[in-house]
Every structure is written in structure tokens, then in C-alpha cells.
Design an enzyme around this catalytic site. Sequence first.
Site, short mmCIF file in Angstrom:
data_model
loop_
_atom_site.label_atom_id
_atom_site.label_comp_id
_atom_site.label_asym_id
_atom_site.label_seq_id
_atom_site.Cartn_x
_atom_site.Cartn_y
_atom_site.Cartn_z
N GLU A 129 -17.22 -66.32 34.90
CA GLU A 129 -18.02 -65.17 34.50
C GLU A 129 -18.03 -64.08 35.57
O GLU A 129 -19.07 -63.56 35.95
CB GLU A 129 -19.45 -65.62 34.16
CG GLU A 129 -19.47 -66.64 33.04
CD GLU A 129 -20.86 -66.98 32.52
OE1 GLU A 129 -21.79 -66.98 33.32
OE2 GLU A 129 -20.97 -67.25 31.31
N ASP A 159 -22.21 -74.03 26.25
CA ASP A 159 -23.23 -73.48 27.13
C ASP A 159 -24.64 -73.81 26.66
O ASP A 159 -25.30 -72.94 26.09
CB ASP A 159 -23.03 -71.95 27.22
CG ASP A 159 -23.82 -71.33 28.36
OD1 ASP A 159 -24.33 -72.09 29.20
OD2 ASP A 159 -23.91 -70.10 28.42
N GLU A 210 -33.22 -71.56 28.02
CA GLU A 210 -32.51 -70.29 27.83
C GLU A 210 -32.17 -70.01 26.36
O GLU A 210 -32.48 -68.94 25.85
CB GLU A 210 -31.23 -70.33 28.66
CG GLU A 210 -30.36 -69.11 28.45
CD GLU A 210 -29.05 -69.18 29.20
OE1 GLU A 210 -28.86 -70.11 30.02
OE2 GLU A 210 -28.20 -68.31 28.96
C1 GCU Z 1 -25.05 -69.02 31.01
C2 GCU Z 1 -26.18 -68.11 31.37
C3 GCU Z 1 -25.91 -67.31 32.59
C4 GCU Z 1 -25.47 -68.21 33.72
C5 GCU Z 1 -24.32 -69.09 33.27
C6 GCU Z 1 -24.00 -70.17 34.27
O1 GCU Z 1 -23.97 -68.28 30.54
O2 GCU Z 1 -26.46 -67.27 30.30
O3 GCU Z 1 -27.08 -66.61 32.93
O4 GCU Z 1 -25.11 -67.49 34.82
O5 GCU Z 1 -24.65 -69.76 32.09
O6 GCU Z 1 -24.37 -71.30 34.00
O7 GCU Z 1 -23.41 -69.91 35.30
#
Ligand code: GCU
Length: 837
Positions: free
Chosen positions: A299, A377, A405
Site C-alpha cells: 500500500e 483484509d 474497521e
Molecule cells: C487495511 C486498512 C489500512 C491499513 C492496512 C494494513 O487496508 O484499511 O488502514 O493500513 O489494512 O493492514 O496495513
Amino acid sequence: MMRALLLFLTLGVASAEDGLAAWLRYAPLPGVAKSEGSIPSNIVALNATTTSPVYTAGLELQKGIQGIFGKQVSITHQSIESLSTVVVGTVDAYAQEYGLDDDDTADLEADGFWLSTLNGTIQILGQNERGALYGAFEYLSMLAQGNFSQVSYISNPNAPIRWVNQWDNMDGSIERGYGGPSIFFQNGLIVNDLSRAEDYARLLASVRINGAIINNVNANASLLTPQNIAGLKRVADVFRPYGVQLGISLNFASPQLLGNLSTFDPLDASVIDWWTNITDQIYEAVPDMAGYLVKANSEGQPGPITYNRTLAQGANLFAKALQPYGGVAMFRAFVYNQLNESDWRADRANAAVQFFKDLDGQFDDNVVVQIKYGPIDFQVREPTSPLFANLLQTNTAIELEVAQEYLGQQCHLVYLAPLWKTVLDFDLKVDNQSSVVSDIISGKRFNRPLGGSAAVVNVGTNNTWLGSHLAMSNLYAYGRLAWAPTQDPEAILQDWTRLTFSRDPTVLRAITQMSMESWPAYENYSGNLGVQTLTDILYTHFGPNPQSMDNNGWGQWTRADHLTIGMDRTVSNGTGFAGQYPPEIAAMYEDPSTTPDDLLLWFHHVNYTHVLHSGKTVIQHFYDAHYNGSAVAQTFVPLWESLKGKIDDQRYNHVLFRQEYQAGHSIVWRDAISNFYHNLSGIPDTENRVGNHPWRIEAESMSLAGYKPYQVSPFEMASNYTAIVTLTNSTVGTADTTLNFPDGKYDVGVNYFDLIGGISRWDVSLNNNSIASWTGNLENVLGHAPSIYLDGHSATRKTIRGVQVKKGDVLKIVGTPNGIEPAPLDYVVFLPEGVLD
Ligand code: GCU
């Protein structure tokens, strides 16, 4: 006055509680006389060093006995000859002081304890100091629950790593935090007052959590400045007496971001030196630091792949720096790329195995690959991540999420232990042998030295810790399952309930029923049949927004069109994901007829008319599940109300408010998802509920002054696709109508939108007599990620109960806008008894 106070204390009447004590309240146990033989009179804590967990155990026992029995007990640090003594210490210290029959404690493992209440003396012996503290908490938990049974047993952990991951940012915000700002950070620094951090360590120790990563996995390199390392030392100092080891998340590019190097290539000598040096500095300040957590090439985070190095090379960089100190490098498996949905075989679920499988055997022994429970996720239901079956020469840990979440953000009650158990108990059958996930992460199955679990936790400065009293059962259950994954979620919940609220059987029954029904209910009204949570993945992750899942690169696709739905993850015709499991499991998921209904759409792309094992079609299951799930959420309100007077008013009212909110928002979910698939498939609900609302009055059909109709997008977030908003941000709006319902008593539901950026006001009257007024202040009260739009996150139902209505009555709603919030209104519904519309 004095007599009244005494009476109050002896009856154990609930006084106001804010939740800070969580399950460690040590509330007075009604009906137990002080003279009862089982109440200890002395505490011997076999360690006089104030930073020792054994010392802490002595204090905790003293505090607990004082609270539970109202008895002041003194502590000594060496043996005394006395009956009714609690002795707590390590096995070694005890053997030195008293001599010991080794048989009892021979099987203890690190962090384990021996607890014996036989023969008047209580023995609490830890394999190490931390274990002694755990044993003390276990004994106190028994007492607090009124359990005086004679026991003697040892308890060992399933796995050595039992950590929490806080996603706290250094500015004090928390990623996916719904319980207030960070208890650790503010303005880029570690806070001065660490009293909440200390309270947190106590809570964690009581459920045998032994490590806490305190900063976000999306890490800020400035954590490693000298000033912040000094701050980390202060945190470790308050954690230490509880046996909780501090850990931190690292930004992979820190050598460049903070160290001004030209590179962060993990094989570059200057980079290696930089990390070695920083690690030395941290261990100088925190000699018992647990280790690092790294989110790399995930990400947008930097990582080794940037330099064409492998993820294993990246992980080993940290492992080598930590190795001399016995530290652990937790390396996250959450690595995936953006994908194109027009490619039928593209699948984000495949990513972890694709990235990690070939690296098996290349990770150093103090690396642990941390794997989310499912391949996508933290969804409401996912199959077990197949990566657990593909790393046989690598330490692994499971990553769970106490932070809700995708699961209602602590504004919906969702007890998660049953969800976690679907993964912990899952047998992957590697090499046709029993390969249960909890045995893989413990290291037992593949004979690995390390492993365990981590949970993302979002405790904040809110006195309830998580923003919700009931959500705390998840933190409690996480610790209990990390220690012993075979425990029963319901039994864990009941311990928590007795400790947190009351031993009253009515309380126990109600909270058990609500909690045990909560995950199935949430799954039913959010995303059933393995289609995922169907929340807004592009915005807040809170309310419904099914179309946000598709037509983007995130790979959380449903592939829903007007005839079909689901991801084809078969080997024969789809993405091949099913083939990442060992053969027996792969074969089960390859075939729709052997795939369990609750994962059908995860693995298969089928017609809406496909018939499930249950005998229903997919589309009818959607409708039924959404109606049933939200109906169950309604029952949580009266269940909770049955506890009035049995729980202190402060917590009672706090929970009631949230349960009423959930009841209303579950209808928002139900309608949005049902309308969306009804519209897409064109297939009617055999029960004729979807799109049929005889008890509703659409706001846009009322006589409006100062209000105008507003087309809501996505369309399914408003009844009849339309809401009303005030003409301007300062015009007061009025909507009225003459009622045509039979005379009688109704619950009146008002569906409105509560946005962040303004606090509007709604005044509801019948024949000009006020029946309710409220403001749109949920952004200040609820804690979930707010929205600036009229959508599934802001949509809210307010219920006014027991309103007497006569045909011809005039209903009037006056909306006063504020800020950017134009007092939006969707519809009003009049519910006769037994009707839910
Ligand atoms: C999810 C989450 C993010 C987080 C990511 C992770 O996508 O929405 O906020 O950073 O997981 O676990 O690294």
C-alpha cells in the site's frame, strides 16, 4: 448519611462507572463474609524489586482482595509461617525459599504458571516473573467471579508471541481509531503523562499479552530521533512491571528519510550500519525491547522490492540487527498490487502466497511472517489465508483485528471471537496431516521455534478504551485465545461479562445472547455468502456501499452484474486461488457443491438463481439474511433494557445509546443492500418486503417549506432514492403531512443523515405537540469514521417510542441546518407493534 452509604456498599448497588477499569474492577462480591476461610490474610510476593512483575503481582493481589472482600492484606517479600497465605513468585524463587516438589511444575514453559488453592495456602508459581503475574491475575479472576473451587493445575501458552499492534500515529491520531486519540503520542512526540499507557499494560498483562507495538504500521521515521527513543524508554519503563515488552513499527526508508543516506537498499553496507546503529541505540534505552514490525512494499510503503531485493532480504536486515538482543522481526505478509478487474484471472487474494511461498526457508530464525487471518483484509468472513499452509520453514503469526474497521467500528456490537475461531480451528491438512492453524502459528505443526498472534487494537484516550463498553469483550477474548486457542468463545465471554458487569444470571444471559448473535447478525446485514463486508472500501469502511467494491484496482471485487455475482477463484475456470490450498481443501473449494454456503461467493461466480445447500436461491438468501440480521439487531435493545438497574446507569445508558444506533443503522444496511441487488438483478423478494414500505412516509412527499428534494447517490442509500435538504445552509426547513394510519400506539422512526461539519437540529411534533428533538452530533459521540455526504455512513434512524397517533393528526418536522449539514431527512415510519419497516 453514613448508614445510607454503608447500605449502598453492602448491597453492592451499582455506582457510576466509566469503563476505565474494564474487566479489572474487583467489584465487591455480595454475600461473602470477610471471615470466609478462602480469603487470604497474607501475601508473599517473592521479589522485592519494584519493576518486577512478581512485585506487581503482590500489589495486584492486595488491590483485588481489598476490592472483592473489603479486606486489607499486607504484603511481604519473604516467606512467613502463616495459614491463608498467597505466595506468588517464580518457581526458582519458591524452591529457594520453601523447597519444591518438582513434579507439579516440571512441565511449565516460558510465561506459564502453576496455580494451586489446595490446603489453605495459595501457590502461584510462574516459570518466569511474567508467568507469576499471569497466575495472580488468574486467581483474582476466579475470586472476582465468586469461584472458590479447589484447583491445582499448570497453564502454558499456546505460543510465545502474543502481541497487540496499535496503529497510533505520531500526531496523536489513530489509523482506524474509534476510541479517541492516542494514549502514546501527541504532536510528534511520546506523551508526558503515561498513566494510561500503564493502565493499558495492566489490562494486557491480565489477559497474558506480552508485547505491544505502539505505532502505526504505516510508520513515521521520526520515531527514531534521540528524543523519541528517550520517550520509548519511558514507555518501556511503565510496561516492564507488567511483563509487557515494547515493540515498534519501522518505516523501511528510514535510513534515507531520517539518516540522510542516498539509499535504503537492504544490502547496502551503509544501510546495514545505519540499522545496526539505531538498533543498538534503542536497546541501550530499552534492553528488553520485543522487536520490530515492518510493513514493506505494501500500500505504497517502501520496501526491499524497490531495489530488486526479496522480501526475505528485507526482513533479514532487521533480524540481523535484532539478533544479538534476542529481538524478533515481525514482517507483514500483507503485500499486494493494484489489479485490473477486466482480467478474469487477476486476484488480490493470490498475492500473499505469490509473494512469499518461494521465500520459504530464506527467513532468519528470528523473523516471524505476520499473516492476516484471511487473504484479503479483515472482512466479515474470509477463508483461512492459504499462506499458513505454504510456509513450512518459516515462523508465522496470525494477525487479527480487535479494531472493528470493517465490522461496525465499535458502533455495532460484533463479538469477534467466533469469527476468529473459524480460522484458528481450521485444519489446512498440509501433507494430508492435521494442520490446524493454531498449531501452525504455535510452531508445533512445522516444528518452528517462534510464532503466535498479533491483533490490531485501537484503544484511545476515551475512558471506555475502545469507545464502546461491549467492544472490550474482543480485546479480552483476543488475549484469552492467543494463550489458549481451543477455548470456547462463549465461556470466555461469560468470564468477561461477570468481571466487567455482574454475576447476575440475567445479565449473563442477556449479554451472552446479544454477543453470540452479533457476528452472525452483522454478517447477515452487511455481506453474506462470502461476498465480503460490502462496505464503502473507498471511503470510511463503515456503512454500506456495495458498488464501491468493483471497478477499481483494489481487488475486493464482487463481480456483480444483472445476472451473476461472486469471484470465480477455481483452478479450472477462475483465478486459481482455490489451488493455493493443500489438495483436500482445494478440492472442497473448487466445487460449488462442496463449498460451504457461507463462502460460496468467495470462490464461485454464480447466477442469482443458483440454489444453495440451504435450498434457497442466492438472491433470496440475500434478502432473507439482510432482513433477519437487522431484525436480530433490533432485539439487542430490549435485551439490554432488561438489565436496567442491574448495571450502573452510566454504562447502561452508554451501551443503550449504541444499541439503539445499531438497531437503526442495521436497517440502513438491510435496505441499501437489498435495494441494490433487487435493482441490479430485477428479481423480486418472494416475501415482497424489498421496495415495499407501507408504513413509511417519504420526506419528499410531505409538504415542504424551506426544504427541497435531493437525489442521494449511491441511490440505494435513501428510501425511494430521495431525501430532502434545506434550501440553503441557513434556511430553516419544514416538512409536514396529515397522517392516515389507524388510531393506535406506534414507534416512530425518523431516518435522517448526520454529517460531519455541522450540527443540525430536528424538531418533531404531532399537532404542534413536540414528540422529539435532537441534534446531528453523532460525529462527536459515536467515534466511527464520519462522512461529509448523504450516504450509508451518515444515514441514521432515530426511534421515538410509544407515540399515540390518530388518523388526521398532523406530523411536522422542522429542520434547522448548521455548517455544511442541511438537516437532511429521508423518511418517517410509523411502526405498529410487531412491525419493522
Ligand atoms: C487495511 C486498512 C489500512 C491499513 C492496512 C494494513 O487496508 O484499511 O488502514 O493500513 O489494512 O493492514 O496495513
